[in-house]
Design a protein around this motif. Structure first.
Motif, PDB file in Angstrom:
ATOM      1  N   GLU A 101       0.771  -2.548   5.632  1.00 49.95           N
ATOM      2  CA  GLU A 101       1.556  -3.100   4.533  1.00 49.95           C
ATOM      3  C   GLU A 101       0.836  -4.274   3.869  1.00 49.95           C
ATOM      4  O   GLU A 101       0.868  -4.411   2.638  1.00 49.95           O
ATOM      5  CB  GLU A 101       2.944  -3.510   5.023  1.00 49.95           C
ATOM      6  N   SER A 110       3.148  -1.658  -4.522  1.00 44.45           N
ATOM      7  CA  SER A 110       4.463  -2.246  -4.275  1.00 44.45           C
ATOM      8  C   SER A 110       5.408  -1.339  -3.503  1.00 44.45           C
ATOM      9  O   SER A 110       6.404  -1.797  -2.961  1.00 44.45           O
ATOM     10  CB  SER A 110       5.116  -2.652  -5.599  1.00 44.45           C
ATOM     11  N   THR A 111       5.092  -0.041  -3.449  1.00 47.33           N
ATOM     12  CA  THR A 111       5.941   0.889  -2.707  1.00 47.33           C
ATOM     13  C   THR A 111       5.067   1.796  -1.858  1.00 47.33           C
ATOM     14  O   THR A 111       4.096   2.370  -2.347  1.00 47.33           O
ATOM     15  CB  THR A 111       6.788   1.759  -3.666  1.00 47.33           C
ATOM     16  N   SER A 113       5.053   5.116   0.912  1.00 51.17           N
ATOM     17  CA  SER A 113       5.807   6.242   1.452  1.00 51.17           C
ATOM     18  C   SER A 113       5.181   6.628   2.787  1.00 51.17           C
ATOM     19  O   SER A 113       4.023   6.317   3.057  1.00 51.17           O
ATOM     20  CB  SER A 113       5.802   7.432   0.490  1.00 51.17           C
ATOM     21  N   TYR A 129      12.122   1.117   6.014  1.00 48.31           N
ATOM     22  CA  TYR A 129      11.887   2.340   5.242  1.00 48.31           C
ATOM     23  C   TYR A 129      13.194   3.120   5.133  1.00 48.31           C
ATOM     24  O   TYR A 129      13.987   3.143   6.066  1.00 48.31           O
ATOM     25  CB  TYR A 129      10.805   3.213   5.902  1.00 48.31           C
ATOM     26  N   THR A 146      10.439   5.800   2.140  1.00 47.22           N
ATOM     27  CA  THR A 146       9.733   4.820   1.312  1.00 47.22           C
ATOM     28  C   THR A 146      10.232   3.411   1.616  1.00 47.22           C
ATOM     29  O   THR A 146      11.335   3.216   2.141  1.00 47.22           O
ATOM     30  CB  THR A 146       9.893   5.079  -0.199  1.00 47.22           C
ATOM     31  N   LYS A 147       9.391   2.459   1.216  1.00 46.57           N
ATOM     32  CA  LYS A 147       9.745   1.051   1.355  1.00 46.57           C
ATOM     33  C   LYS A 147       9.119   0.296   0.202  1.00 46.57           C
ATOM     34  O   LYS A 147       7.937   0.498  -0.113  1.00 46.57           O
ATOM     35  CB  LYS A 147       9.225   0.487   2.670  1.00 46.57           C
ATOM     36  N   THR A 148       9.909  -0.569  -0.437  1.00 43.87           N
ATOM     37  CA  THR A 148       9.387  -1.467  -1.446  1.00 43.87           C
ATOM     38  C   THR A 148       8.885  -2.710  -0.714  1.00 43.87           C
ATOM     39  O   THR A 148       9.631  -3.328   0.051  1.00 43.87           O
ATOM     40  CB  THR A 148      10.474  -1.839  -2.476  1.00 43.87           C
ATOM     41  N   VAL A 150       7.546  -6.531  -0.278  1.00 40.11           N
ATOM     42  CA  VAL A 150       7.795  -7.833  -0.868  1.00 40.11           C
ATOM     43  C   VAL A 150       6.643  -8.746  -0.457  1.00 40.11           C
ATOM     44  O   VAL A 150       6.407  -8.941   0.732  1.00 40.11           O
ATOM     45  CB  VAL A 150       9.142  -8.401  -0.367  1.00 40.11           C
TER      46      VAL A 150
END
Length: 151
Positions: A101, A110-111, A113, A129, A146-148, A150
């Motif tokens: 990450e 930024s995202t 998967s 996720y 998926t995960k945005t 930060v």
């Protein structure tokens, strides 16, 4: 456990192959049919791992110099996150995902998967996720998550 993370080197391919096959046979076997489990290792030979390493950013987790885990970043997709069964739940997977990450953020991604196995779905959920969809490759159920990120 004295965990060390580093970028994988070509001479790690055999150890990565061994740990992935062990994880599939011992951990994933609880969630998938035996025939599928027996067919999956052919996709994770040392040669195939080495070839993928040339196209992905692959990292390894080591304990006392022994490769115990691996994870890769393939553009915006996390791939091949595996930890030796006897080391699961001890922080290696989390450390590898933190590394992946951070690398993604450095690249302004930024995202992320991840095509998750049934087995790893809970792990990825704990990391933030979310499930987007489920797909099947033959009898293999894959959970796309998926995960945005930060910064």
């Amino acid at each position: 456990m004295g965990l060390v993370l580093r970028k994988a080197q070509l001479d790690d391919a055999s150890a990565i192959s061994t740990l992935i096959i062990a994880a599939i046979r011992q951990t994933n076997a609880n969630d998938y049919p035996a025939a599928l489990i027996e067919s999956l290792p052919e996709h994770f030979s040392a040669g195939q791992i080495a070839a993928r390493m040339s196209m992905r950013d692959t990292y390894v987790a080591l304990d006392a110099g022994v490769v115990i885990g691996t994870a890769s970043l393939d553009d915006m997709t996390v791939r091949s996150v595996f930890v030796l069964p006897e080391y699961q739940g001890r922080g290696a997977g989390l450390a590898l995902m933190t590394q992946i990450e951070a690398l993604a953020l450095q690249r302004s991604i930024s995202t992320l998967s991840v095509p998750s196995s049934i087995t790893a779905e809970g792990f990825y959920k704990r990391l933030g996720y979310a499930t987007i969809r489920e797909v099947y490759e033959g009898v293999e159920k894959i959970i796309v998550m998926t995960k945005t990120l930060v910064p």
